[in-house]
Motif scaffolding. Structure first.
Motif, PDB file in Angstrom:
ATOM      1  N   UNK A  28       0.857  -1.199   0.000  1.00  7.18           N
ATOM      2  CA  UNK A  28       0.000   0.000   0.000  1.00  7.18           C
ATOM      3  C   UNK A  28       0.884   1.238   0.000  1.00  7.18           C
ATOM      4  N   UNK A  29       0.820   2.035  -1.075  1.00 10.49           N
ATOM      5  CA  UNK A  29       1.716   3.187  -1.204  1.00 10.49           C
ATOM      6  C   UNK A  29       1.420   4.279  -0.180  1.00 10.49           C
ATOM      7  N   UNK A  30       2.443   5.012   0.153  1.00 10.95           N
ATOM      8  CA  UNK A  30       2.326   6.120   1.086  1.00 10.95           C
ATOM      9  C   UNK A  30       1.475   7.238   0.497  1.00 10.95           C
ATOM     10  N   UNK A  31       0.585   7.794   1.324  1.00 14.46           N
ATOM     11  CA  UNK A  31      -0.198   8.957   0.931  1.00 14.46           C
ATOM     12  C   UNK A  31      -1.367   8.678   0.005  1.00 14.46           C
ATOM     13  N   UNK A  32      -1.777   7.415  -0.142  1.00 15.40           N
ATOM     14  CA  UNK A  32      -2.874   7.051  -1.036  1.00 15.40           C
ATOM     15  C   UNK A  32      -4.126   6.666  -0.252  1.00 15.40           C
ATOM     16  N   UNK A  33      -5.265   6.822  -0.899  1.00 19.10           N
ATOM     17  CA  UNK A  33      -6.544   6.363  -0.352  1.00 19.10           C
ATOM     18  C   UNK A  33      -6.822   4.998  -0.975  1.00 19.10           C
ATOM     19  N   UNK A  34      -6.730   3.951  -0.144  1.00 15.47           N
ATOM     20  CA  UNK A  34      -6.867   2.577  -0.625  1.00 15.47           C
ATOM     21  C   UNK A  34      -8.075   1.936   0.051  1.00 15.47           C
ATOM     22  N   UNK A  35      -8.976   1.391  -0.740  1.00 13.17           N
ATOM     23  CA  UNK A  35     -10.156   0.711  -0.201  1.00 13.17           C
ATOM     24  C   UNK A  35     -10.005  -0.797  -0.337  1.00 13.17           C
ATOM     25  N   UNK A  36     -10.351  -1.512   0.745  1.00 13.58           N
ATOM     26  CA  UNK A  36     -10.473  -2.966   0.700  1.00 13.58           C
ATOM     27  C   UNK A  36     -11.953  -3.269   0.588  1.00 13.58           C
ATOM     28  N   UNK A  37     -12.351  -3.814  -0.530  1.00 13.49           N
ATOM     29  CA  UNK A  37     -13.760  -3.947  -0.900  1.00 13.49           C
ATOM     30  C   UNK A  37     -14.134  -5.410  -1.065  1.00 13.49           C
ATOM     31  N   UNK A  38     -15.311  -5.756  -0.569  1.00 10.51           N
ATOM     32  CA  UNK A  38     -15.783  -7.122  -0.773  1.00 10.51           C
ATOM     33  C   UNK A  38     -17.039  -7.378   0.022  1.00 10.51           C
ATOM     34  N   UNK A  39     -17.704  -8.511  -0.225  1.00 11.43           N
ATOM     35  CA  UNK A  39     -18.938  -8.852   0.481  1.00 11.43           C
ATOM     36  C   UNK A  39     -18.650  -9.255   1.924  1.00 11.43           C
ATOM     37  N   UNK A  40     -19.696  -9.368   2.715  1.00 17.14           N
ATOM     38  CA  UNK A  40     -19.551  -9.811   4.096  1.00 17.14           C
ATOM     39  C   UNK A  40     -18.879 -11.183   4.141  1.00 17.14           C
ATOM     40  N   UNK A  41     -17.937 -11.338   5.067  1.00 17.76           N
ATOM     41  CA  UNK A  41     -17.275 -12.621   5.231  1.00 17.76           C
ATOM     42  C   UNK A  41     -16.105 -12.870   4.311  1.00 17.76           C
ATOM     43  N   UNK A  42     -15.683 -11.854   3.540  1.00 21.70           N
ATOM     44  CA  UNK A  42     -14.589 -12.076   2.584  1.00 21.70           C
ATOM     45  C   UNK A  42     -13.217 -11.920   3.226  1.00 21.70           C
ATOM     46  N   UNK A  43     -13.147 -11.428   4.474  1.00 22.66           N
ATOM     47  CA  UNK A  43     -11.864 -11.295   5.155  1.00 22.66           C
ATOM     48  C   UNK A  43     -11.323  -9.888   5.231  1.00 22.66           C
ATOM     49  N   UNK A  44     -12.096  -8.902   4.753  1.00 26.00           N
ATOM     50  CA  UNK A  44     -11.558  -7.536   4.702  1.00 26.00           C
ATOM     51  C   UNK A  44     -11.354  -6.927   6.091  1.00 26.00           C
ATOM     52  N   UNK A  45     -12.310  -7.100   7.011  1.00 26.66           N
ATOM     53  CA  UNK A  45     -12.158  -6.536   8.352  1.00 26.66           C
ATOM     54  C   UNK A  45     -11.074  -7.281   9.129  1.00 26.66           C
ATOM     55  N   UNK A  46     -10.969  -8.583   8.941  1.00 27.67           N
ATOM     56  CA  UNK A  46      -9.886  -9.337   9.584  1.00 27.67           C
ATOM     57  C   UNK A  46      -8.532  -8.843   9.101  1.00 27.67           C
ATOM     58  N   UNK A  47      -8.423  -8.540   7.814  1.00 30.77           N
ATOM     59  CA  UNK A  47      -7.177  -7.988   7.276  1.00 30.77           C
ATOM     60  C   UNK A  47      -6.857  -6.659   7.937  1.00 30.77           C
ATOM     61  N   UNK A  48      -7.870  -5.799   8.089  1.00 34.75           N
ATOM     62  CA  UNK A  48      -7.668  -4.507   8.735  1.00 34.75           C
ATOM     63  C   UNK A  48      -7.243  -4.693  10.190  1.00 34.75           C
ATOM     64  N   UNK A  49      -7.882  -5.630  10.886  1.00 29.99           N
ATOM     65  CA  UNK A  49      -7.551  -5.876  12.292  1.00 29.99           C
ATOM     66  C   UNK A  49      -6.125  -6.399  12.459  1.00 29.99           C
ATOM     67  N   UNK A  50      -5.640  -7.154  11.485  1.00 27.23           N
ATOM     68  CA  UNK A  50      -4.252  -7.617  11.553  1.00 27.23           C
ATOM     69  C   UNK A  50      -3.274  -6.463  11.333  1.00 27.23           C
ATOM     70  N   UNK A  51      -3.612  -5.544  10.425  1.00 29.86           N
ATOM     71  CA  UNK A  51      -2.763  -4.368  10.229  1.00 29.86           C
ATOM     72  C   UNK A  51      -2.721  -3.528  11.506  1.00 29.86           C
ATOM     73  N   UNK A 185      -4.318  16.163   4.208  1.00 29.39           N
ATOM     74  CA  UNK A 185      -3.349  15.652   5.173  1.00 29.39           C
ATOM     75  C   UNK A 185      -2.184  14.936   4.496  1.00 29.39           C
ATOM     76  N   UNK A 186      -2.414  14.412   3.289  1.00 31.92           N
ATOM     77  CA  UNK A 186      -1.397  13.624   2.617  1.00 31.92           C
ATOM     78  C   UNK A 186      -1.118  12.313   3.329  1.00 31.92           C
ATOM     79  N   UNK A 187      -2.118  11.811   4.053  1.00 30.24           N
ATOM     80  CA  UNK A 187      -1.975  10.617   4.878  1.00 30.24           C
ATOM     81  C   UNK A 187      -2.493   9.391   4.128  1.00 30.24           C
ATOM     82  N   UNK A 188      -1.924   8.239   4.437  1.00 26.01           N
ATOM     83  CA  UNK A 188      -2.421   6.985   3.877  1.00 26.01           C
ATOM     84  C   UNK A 188      -3.713   6.593   4.585  1.00 26.01           C
ATOM     85  N   UNK A 189      -4.788   6.412   3.819  1.00 25.31           N
ATOM     86  CA  UNK A 189      -6.064   5.931   4.340  1.00 25.31           C
ATOM     87  C   UNK A 189      -6.288   4.515   3.815  1.00 25.31           C
ATOM     88  N   UNK A 190      -6.625   3.589   4.725  1.00 24.68           N
ATOM     89  CA  UNK A 190      -7.051   2.247   4.318  1.00 24.68           C
ATOM     90  C   UNK A 190      -8.484   2.088   4.793  1.00 24.68           C
TER      91      UNK A 190
END
Length: 366
Positions: A28-51, A185-190
């Motif tokens: 994930x590049x610095x200073x970018x707005x990156x979305x993790x997209x998918x249906x319920x149960x696809x693992x996106x929130x678990x991925x965020x929680x691990x980060x 802000x020039x901040x990385x958003x996930x």
């Protein structure tokens, strides 16, 4: 200095026998707005929680600004968090809520006051310091939650479906505000979401997840215009996903035989190009509804096109556009987006001629 803020290297997460995240690799590049997209149960929130450090990978490695995060607790990762329910303290003022994290870090009073002022100015709430959460609208509460997360000056902000509790109009307004805040802000958003419109509207890059794995990653226009699978094509925007029985010709302009309804003959259509897929691997084609045009529309035949006759089965009024369901040969239903000003051209039961540009037919392997 690294230009990558977050790296996931072959990261998997299991809960018992269930693998929720499966061998995910991300940069994930610095200073970018990156979305993790998918249906319920696809693992996106678990991925965020691990980060964030709330969950630990079963295998693989997570790096933040080049540093391995194994054993690093959430509070030491210099990451801001915004949750779905905002989690504001009702007995605290806006200023006290925003300064809470700084206070817990033991920062001096002057530094807390400066951090609160700067954060509230970033979210355009500098005149709301003395108010309480109950005195704020849903959108204002959401901005306070963002201000609290950015007050300690994190390098990365993680957002877990923060707009899901807002009504449609407010969600649309907050999309614009969140993107503007991120750019200022020039901040990385996930940003984790199941809403493809949110992801398309705000993101520099989109990561589409399916069953714990990354189905496709790229810029919004790339994901929309060149989906790699039928899942991605169907999840991002509206699509006509049509099974392909055979590729009849595979030269410069491949000719496809579409799978027909039982008892009907197949329909052949032409695509613009093979698009990097082996003809033997083609299983589906994707045609966006806006690519299914009335043949008499201006520009409908400006490029080589498939011409199909059909009968209007249903019309759904969407305001500026209508979605017409049109039955063509082979028992195939095609959905078409047509301007509402042309509603008289698609009466239910009426016959229409459609033009589908060769370039609007996308070939998919799965």
């Amino acid at each position: 200095m690294t230009t990558i803020d977050i790296e996931l290297l072959s990261v998997s997460k299991r809960f018992g026998a269930n693998r929720i995240v499966d061998n995910v690799n991300l940069a994930i590049p610095k200073g970018k707005f990156v979305s993790i997209l998918g249906p319920s149960g696809c693992g996106k929130t678990t991925t965020l929680n691990m980060i964030a450090g709330f969950e630990h990978p079963s295998s693989g490695q997570i790096r933040i600004r080049g540093r391995d995060q194994a054993g690093v607790p959430p509070e030491a990762r210099k990451i801001g968090l915004v949750f779905q329910n905002y989690a504001l303290f009702p007995h605290m003022t806006v200023a006290q809520n925003v300064g809470f994290g700084l206070k817990m870090q033991g920062r001096p009073r002057e530094e807390i006051a400066y951090g609160v002022s700067r954060a509230l100015k970033s979210v355009h709430l500098e005149d709301f310091e003395s108010r309480y959460p109950k005195e704020l609208s849903g959108g204002q509460q959401q901005r306070v939650a963002v201000a609290r997360a950015i007050a300690p000056s994190p390098s990365v902000l993680l957002l877990d479906e923060p707009l899901s509790n807002l009504d449609l109009k407010l969600r649309e307004a907050m999309r614009i505000e969140l993107k503007e805040i991120q750019q200022d802000l020039g901040m990385t958003f996930i940003y984790v979401t199941h809403d493809q419109e949110e992801a398309m509207a705000m993101s520099d890059r989109i990561i589409v997840m399916q069953s714990g794995a990354v189905a496709q990653e790229g810029a919004p226009t790339e994901i929309y215009d060149r989906p790699r699978t039928s899942f991605v094509a169907d999840f991002i925007g509206k699509s006509n996903i049509l099974p392909v029985s055979a590729v009849l010709e595979a030269d410069q302009r491949p000719r496809l035989l579409l799978k027909a309804a039982e008892g009907a003959e197949g329909v052949a259509i032409t695509a613009a190009r093979i698009q990097g897929i082996d003809p033997e691997d083609v299983r589906f084609c994707c045609i966006r509804p806006e690519g299914v045009r009335l043949a008499d529309a201006a520009g409908a035949l400006d490029e080589p096109a498939n011409l199909l006759a059909g009968t209007v089965q249903k019309v759904v009024n969407l305001g500026a556009y209508v979605e017409a369901w049109i039955l063509v040969d082979g028992g195939i239903i095609l959905k078409s987006m047509i301007r509402s000003t042309r509603l008289d051209k698609v009466p239910v039961g009426g016959c229409v001629e459609l033009a589908i540009a060769h370039s609007a037919v996308l070939l998919l392997g799965e």
